[in-house]
Enzyme design. Structure first.
Site, PDB file in Angstrom:
ATOM      1  N   GLN A   1     -30.547 -42.962  -6.437  1.00 27.46           N
ATOM      2  CA  GLN A   1     -30.429 -43.693  -5.175  1.00 27.46           C
ATOM      3  C   GLN A   1     -31.636 -43.420  -4.296  1.00 27.46           C
ATOM      4  OE1 GLN A   1     -27.577 -42.380  -2.005  1.00 27.46           O
ATOM      5  NE2 GLN A   1     -26.533 -44.243  -2.623  1.00 27.46           N
ATOM      6  N   GLY A   2     -32.358 -44.483  -3.932  1.00 26.66           N
ATOM      7  CA  GLY A   2     -33.516 -44.326  -3.041  1.00 26.66           C
ATOM      8  C   GLY A   2     -33.161 -44.807  -1.655  1.00 26.66           C
TER       9      GLY A   2
ATOM     10  N   SER B   1     -32.419 -42.166   1.441  1.00 26.63           N
ATOM     11  CA  SER B   1     -32.913 -41.262   2.493  1.00 26.63           C
ATOM     12  C   SER B   1     -34.418 -41.091   2.452  1.00 26.63           C
ATOM     13  CB  SER B   1     -32.274 -39.881   2.339  1.00 26.63           C
ATOM     14  OG  SER B   1     -30.889 -39.952   2.495  1.00 26.63           O
TER      15      SER B   1
ATOM     16  N   SER C   1     -31.038 -37.701  -5.884  1.00 30.94           N
ATOM     17  CA  SER C   1     -30.439 -36.892  -6.943  1.00 30.94           C
ATOM     18  C   SER C   1     -30.866 -37.406  -8.312  1.00 30.94           C
ATOM     19  CB  SER C   1     -28.914 -36.945  -6.859  1.00 30.94           C
ATOM     20  OG  SER C   1     -28.461 -36.407  -5.641  1.00 30.94           O
TER      21      SER C   1
ATOM     22  N   GLU D   1     -15.041 -48.157  -2.906  1.00 29.25           N
ATOM     23  CA  GLU D   1     -14.437 -46.832  -3.065  1.00 29.25           C
ATOM     24  C   GLU D   1     -13.008 -46.839  -2.506  1.00 29.25           C
ATOM     25  OE1 GLU D   1     -15.186 -43.762  -4.543  1.00 29.25           O
ATOM     26  OE2 GLU D   1     -13.095 -43.627  -3.876  1.00 29.25           O
TER      27      GLU D   1
ATOM     28  N   SER E   1     -22.939 -36.588   6.958  1.00 32.22           N
ATOM     29  CA  SER E   1     -22.746 -35.195   7.367  1.00 32.22           C
ATOM     30  C   SER E   1     -21.413 -35.064   8.106  1.00 32.22           C
ATOM     31  CB  SER E   1     -23.885 -34.755   8.290  1.00 32.22           C
ATOM     32  OG  SER E   1     -23.676 -35.265   9.592  1.00 32.22           O
TER      33      SER E   1
END
Lengths: 341, 388
Positions: free
Chosen positions: B125-126, B128, B160, B243, B369
């Site tokens: 995943q690109g 952040s 990741s 999800e 977060s």
């Protein structure tokens, strides 16, 4: 497999809440505290009679005991509303008395509790002292000892004043028994502690929800520094944590209630677990609610302190924190197995 | 409200249990390495061969299209069977794949979806960037449309498994707009294109599961755009509605099992003074609380699934469960290390409790977060006003 209430269950909760809101226990308790007579009874017949008429005292009792033939899920929904509404009165004692009578084979007596005959809850400690929070002159007493429970008629019980409670909703007393109980059951015959603990957890859940909602309303309107205080992260996050605690408890009370009803393998873990968490979460949320209200939260004028006091009183019913922790740790590890439809 | 499973679901549960018993790999997952990538892809392939790939994907895209309750059973049984962590297949199966299903054109779907399901491609995943974490809309990776390519320059971070990935879901700033959310494009990047440089980042766990990715005039075909140019924010948001909370059953069961393991360990182990670990009342208290709270987490997971079953649009309520799970996981990880005592000082090769404790610091940082989660709960659930 569905942990949310269905339409009928929602209807029970909604009608209980409507009744309870009209009763406005917080206003009555606040008024009581400003009187000089601490012995005024906060428990009013009007709500009690209506509750009995609507079958709220016997949701979990079978139909031939005068009940609705429902179960712990419905009882929990009612007790959640009782907690939310800060309702005083011997609801817990009377509901478990009905179950006790039924399990002792006395459906005629169970029906009387369903119809509103009152029973207070009392507990015998290791020194033999019998204490209660329910000294509202009930017709019966449910006396809980370490390994059995007894149903005793009030006229064979002397009630000794136990001191003025900090919680205006309770009446503390010590009991002196003379004469024999009408019924006695062992813990194996009726695990009253488990049953009552889930209902207490449900009340504490209602308190978590009520304090969350009272805070949420206040912080949207109270302004300081040119903005509603709910826009400040510290306040917002505190409210978010109140929401999380309430969500955890609502879910867990449902799970525990269903597990106990079905005598599931994990019931032995779930009832002390939800009781322990509920006590901890409710007192925390009650404190956060006071904090969110600033100095007003600290007064006796606002109902915030009543939630704090109710959480405190409820935490001392029938269990010690230590025995709950042991019960949680000692419960056998299980893989929850689904029941057949 | 009930805890029962229908006879059909019980049969399904048996089927799942049997298949897992026969197919869960005996060897544990290797520490992060090319071997781990191979392991993850092999496990994905085995699931595909058994008909279990993409359990929540629609059948028309090669998935199993299981109902919510069936998915819940699958994840629960996976956890009880000790099935391995999805590893490098996570983004493909749970994020990129569902996004392509929701928004991509036929060509991208028919190329990528079967490869994800068969364990033939790894995605990362690109999203952040150094300047855009919680504030994702502040991203500035530059994309200039030139002919039938988008030319990308800049950097992503915290990606990741980028060092093992074949493809990337990439958010690029291609335009200007009145709001920062406008002018963002969602595009499939091929990690083997010239100009893509991956630099692994060693984390406090000692592993390098996160990477920086640098883009130096990377030319991505326009046909890789998902949705429209400059309208990629809505594509990124569409992933969230996929999800439904069933995946949490695996996490929740694994955490429950860990707590059971800790209770047993605390009974068996002694501290440096030869005293049973569980005789320490503060440890016993924390174990009891952890056991109670994992039960609460199970209840919250079931509630969330029930909620999602009643509505097409998952609401903000799931943030409560996510937050509770992340923070509980951290408390349990710390408790594990305390049960372990000074043995916890030793670095382990594979998953050890100390490594898990270190890893747990990420769970209240990544994917929203804990402070953002609290903002979401406060604002979207409780209706509290936004602050500054």
């Amino acid at each position: 497999m569905d942990l949310l209430p269905d339409a009928e269950q929602d209807a029970i909760a909604t009608s209980a809440r409507a009744l309870i809101e009209r009763y406005d226990a917080p206003a009555r308790l606040t008024a009581l505290m400003s009187h000089d007579n601490p012995h005024d009874n906060p428990h009013d017949d009007s709500l009690w009679k209506q509750a009995a008429e609507q079958g709220f005292l016997s949701l979990g009792l079978s139909e031939h005991s005068g009940g609705a033939g429902l179960g712990m899920a419905e009882e929990s929904l009612l007790f959640r509303e009782l907690g939310r509404g800060l309702v005083p009165g011997p609801f817990l004692g009377t509901v478990v008395a009905g179950h006790l009578a039924h399990r002792a084979g006395n459906d005629a007596l169970a029906e009387r509790f369903a119809a509103g005959e009152t029973a207070g809850l009392a507990e015998v400690d290791a020194a033999g002292t019998i204490r209660t929070q329910d000294a509202f002159d009930p017709a019966w007493w449910v006396v809980v000892a370490e390994s059995d429970v007894a149903l005793v008629e009030a006229d064979s019980v002397a009630v000794v004043d136990g001191g003025t409670a900090v919680d205006p909703a309770v009446r503390l007393a010590e009991l002196r028994l003379s004469g024999q109980p009408v019924h006695t059951l062992t813990q194996r015959e009726y695990d009253l502690r488990a049953h009552a603990s889930i209902l207490v957890a449900a009340m504490l859940t209602g308190i978590c929800e009520a304090t969350r909602d009272q805070s949420r309303e206040y912080v949207q309107t109270r302004r300081q520094f040119g903005a509603p205080i709910g826009s400040f992260q510290a306040v917002k996050h505190r409210c978010a944590d109140m929401a999380v605690r309430a969500e955890a408890l609502v879910a867990m009370v449902s799970l525990a209630a269903l597990a106990l009803d079905e005598d599931a393998d994990d019931a032995a873990l779930l009832w002390p677990a939800v009781r322990a968490l509920a006590a901890s979460y409710a007192i925390t949320s009650a404190g956060d609610n006071i904090q969110n209200h600033g100095a007003i939260g600290y007064t006796a004028e606002l109902s915030a302190h009543l939630f704090q006091k109710r959480s405190h009183s409820l935490s001392h019913l029938l269990v010690t924190p230590s025995e709950l922790r042991h019960a949680v740790l000692d419960a056998p590890a299980t893989r929850p197995a689904p029941k057949e439809h | 409200m009930d805890l029962a499973l229908s006879p059909e679901l019980r049969d399904f549960q048996e089927e799942v249990r049997t298949w897992l018993q026969e197919n869960v790999p005996a060897e544990p997952r290797p520490p992060l390495s090319p071997e781990a990538r191979a392991y993850d892809l092999a496990w994905q392939r085995r699931q595909y061969d058994g008909g279990w790939a993409g359990i929540s994907w629609p059948t028309e895209y090669g998935g199993r299209g299981l109902s919510l309750l069936q998915q819940m059973i699958w994840y629960e049984e996976m956890a009880w069977a000790g099935a391995p962590y999805i590893g490098v297949c996570f983004v493909g199966i749970n994020h990129a794949g569902p996004t392509l299903i929701a928004r991509a054109d036929g060509a991208l779907k028919s190329f990528h979806l079967p490869r994800i399901l068969r364990g033939e491609s790894v995605w990362c995943q690109g999203f952040s960037e150094p300047g855009a974490g919680s504030d994702l809309a502040g991203l500035s990776l530059k994309g200039e449309v030139a002919g039938d390519h988008v030319v990308v320059n800049g950097q992503k971070i915290w990606t990741s498994f980028a060092q093992y990935a074949d493809y990337q879901e990439l958010l690029v700033r291609t335009g200007r707009g009145d709001r920062r959310h406008d002018g963002i494009t969602w595009i499939v990047n091929d990690m083997s294109l010239p100009g893509v440089t991956v630099r692994p980042i060693t984390t406090m766990t000692g592993e390098s599961e996160l990477c920086e990715v640098f883009y130096d005039d990377v030319r991505i075909p326009l046909s890789n755009v998902v949705g429209e140019i400059d309208r990629g924010w809505s594509v990124a948001m569409s992933t969230l509605s996929f999800e439904r909370g069933t995946g949490f059953m695996k996490d929740q069961v694994e955490l429950t099992r860990l707590v059971e393991e800790l209770i047993a360990a605390a009974r068996d182990r002694v501290d440096r003074r030869g005293r049973a670990v569980i005789a320490d009342e503060s440890i016993a208290n924390r174990l009891a609380t952890a056991r109670a709270e994992t039960a609460a987490l199970r209840a919250m997971t079931l509630t969330n699934i029930a909620r999602n079953a009643r509505t097409d649009q998952p609401g903000p309520e799931s943030s409560m469960m996510r937050l509770f799970f992340a923070e509980l996981g951290q408390r349990v990880a710390r408790l594990a290390v305390d049960v372990l005592g000074s043995e916890s000082l030793v670095r382990t090769e594979g998953a050890g409790w100390t490594k898990e404790w270190h890893h747990s610091y990420a769970s209240t940082i990544a994917a929203g977060s804990k402070d953002i989660q609290r903002n979401i709960i406060g604002e979207r659930l409780l209706g509290l006003p936004r602050g500054r």
